[in-house]
Write an enzyme that holds these catalytic residues in place. Structure first.
Site, PDB file in Angstrom:
ATOM      1  CG  ASP A  12      -1.580   1.272   1.491  1.00  0.00           C
ATOM      2  OD1 ASP A  12      -2.325   1.706   0.593  1.00  0.00           O
ATOM      3  OD2 ASP A  12      -1.373   1.882   2.565  1.00  0.00           O
ATOM      4  CG  ASP A  14      -1.346   7.538   0.171  1.00  0.00           C
ATOM      5  OD1 ASP A  14      -0.268   8.090  -0.112  1.00  0.00           O
ATOM      6  OD2 ASP A  14      -2.329   7.510  -0.595  1.00  0.00           O
ATOM      7  CG  ASP A  20      -2.512   8.812   4.763  1.00  0.00           C
ATOM      8  OD1 ASP A  20      -2.602   9.357   3.635  1.00  0.00           O
ATOM      9  OD2 ASP A  20      -3.489   8.342   5.374  1.00  0.00           O
ATOM     10  CE1 TYR A  23      -9.211  11.613  -1.136  1.00  0.00           C
ATOM     11  CE2 TYR A  23      -9.433  13.130   0.710  1.00  0.00           C
ATOM     12  CZ  TYR A  23      -9.878  12.023   0.003  1.00  0.00           C
ATOM     13  OH  TYR A  23     -10.977  11.346   0.430  1.00  0.00           O
ATOM     14  CD  GLN A  56      -3.658   7.625  -4.594  1.00  0.00           C
ATOM     15  OE1 GLN A  56      -3.994   8.802  -4.473  1.00  0.00           O
ATOM     16  NE2 GLN A  56      -2.847   7.022  -3.720  1.00  0.00           N
ATOM     17  CB  SER A  57     -11.225   7.895  -3.800  1.00  0.00           C
ATOM     18  OG  SER A  57     -10.893   8.613  -2.628  1.00  0.00           O
ATOM     19  NE  ARG A 109     -12.755   3.138  -1.598  1.00  0.00           N
ATOM     20  CZ  ARG A 109     -11.897   4.124  -1.324  1.00  0.00           C
ATOM     21  NH1 ARG A 109     -11.139   4.612  -2.270  1.00  0.00           N
ATOM     22  NH2 ARG A 109     -11.801   4.620  -0.107  1.00  0.00           N
ATOM     23  CE  LYS A 110      -5.353  -0.558  -1.439  1.00  0.00           C
ATOM     24  NZ  LYS A 110      -4.007  -0.181  -0.933  1.00  0.00           N
ATOM     25  CG  ASP A 135      -2.002   2.454   6.384  1.00  0.00           C
ATOM     26  OD1 ASP A 135      -2.406   2.077   5.263  1.00  0.00           O
ATOM     27  OD2 ASP A 135      -2.200   3.595   6.834  1.00  0.00           O
TER      28      ASP A 135
HETATM   29 MG   LIG Z   1      -2.868   3.202   3.501  1.00  0.00          MG
HETATM   30 ZN   LIG Z   2     -11.701   0.951  -8.554  1.00  0.00          ZN
END
Ligand SMILES: [Mg+2]
Ligand SMILES: [Zn+2]
Length: 198
Positions: A12, A14, A20, A23, A56-57, A109-110, A135
């Site tokens: 991962d 961030d 982190d 954005y 990365q929304s 999306r995780k 994390d």
């Molecule tokens: Mg993370």
């Molecule tokens: Zn997605």
């Protein structure tokens, strides 16, 4: 003859690979977590291929553009190469936003496993010998849903602690050198318990 499928470390971004900064698309704000560079270098030396798997929304939310993120990614990859001699096999990004309640609306999306499954098809990865390091418990669940083992890198990113069997990590560790030690020890062990299957 086809070469054997490769074992991967999915990292991962961030809160795991770098601090982190919510954005963030500014390369100047990239700060590697202590020990992360040496850890990735050690894992690569052991034969693991390295990939980043990141939600990365901010893309869907319009906080930054594809061009901005591509630049950030290029700086991240260049710094990994220059500062640790580490080449990422791929950077897997989910650009989508979740539903209002946080549920993914896409397969990537995780905690959904789509990024890992896509990478496995693209690069012929052996998911059963691969690991997800992240994390949050969403990272842990995504790893398990893909058939990997999952390490919770506890840097304070998880705040909800919603527990289900798929969200139970193999181990919870706070330092990158401990992550390396755990993976190398498990990789060397003759018998291995299978990852939790969905
Ligand atoms: Mg993370
Ligand atoms: Zn997605």
């Amino acid at each position: 003859m086809m070469p054997p499928a490769r074992a991967a470390i999915f990292v991962d971004k961030d809160g795991t690979l770098v601090d982190d900064v919510p954005y963030n698309a500014d390369p100047a704000l990239l700060r590697f977590k202590p020990g992360a560079l040496a850890a990735l270098s050690a894992l690569a030396a052991r034969g693991f291929v390295l990939l980043v798997a990141s939600n990365q929304s901010g893309l869907a939310r319009g906080f930054f553009t594809r061009v901005q993120f591509t630049l950030l990614q290029a700086v991240l990859e260049r710094r990994l190469l220059e500062e640790a001699g580490v080449a990422l096999l791929d950077v897997m990004i989910c650009p989508h936003a979740p539903a209002a309640d946080g549920t993914p609306q896409c397969p990537c999306r995780k905690p959904a496993p789509g990024l890992l499954l896509r990478a496995a098809r693209r690069h012929r990865l052996d998911l059963g010998r691969s690991w997800m390091v992240g994390d949050t418990l969403d990272d842990v669940e995504a790893g398990h849903r893909a058939g990997c083992r999952s390490i919770l890198f506890d840097s304070g990113g998880e705040t909800l602690w919603r527990h289900t069997p798929l969200r139970r990590p193999e181990v919870c560790l706070g330092e990158w050198d401990e992550v390396v030690h755990h993976i190398l020890a498990a990789d060397a062990a003759p018998a291995r318990t299978a990852a939790v299957q969905p």
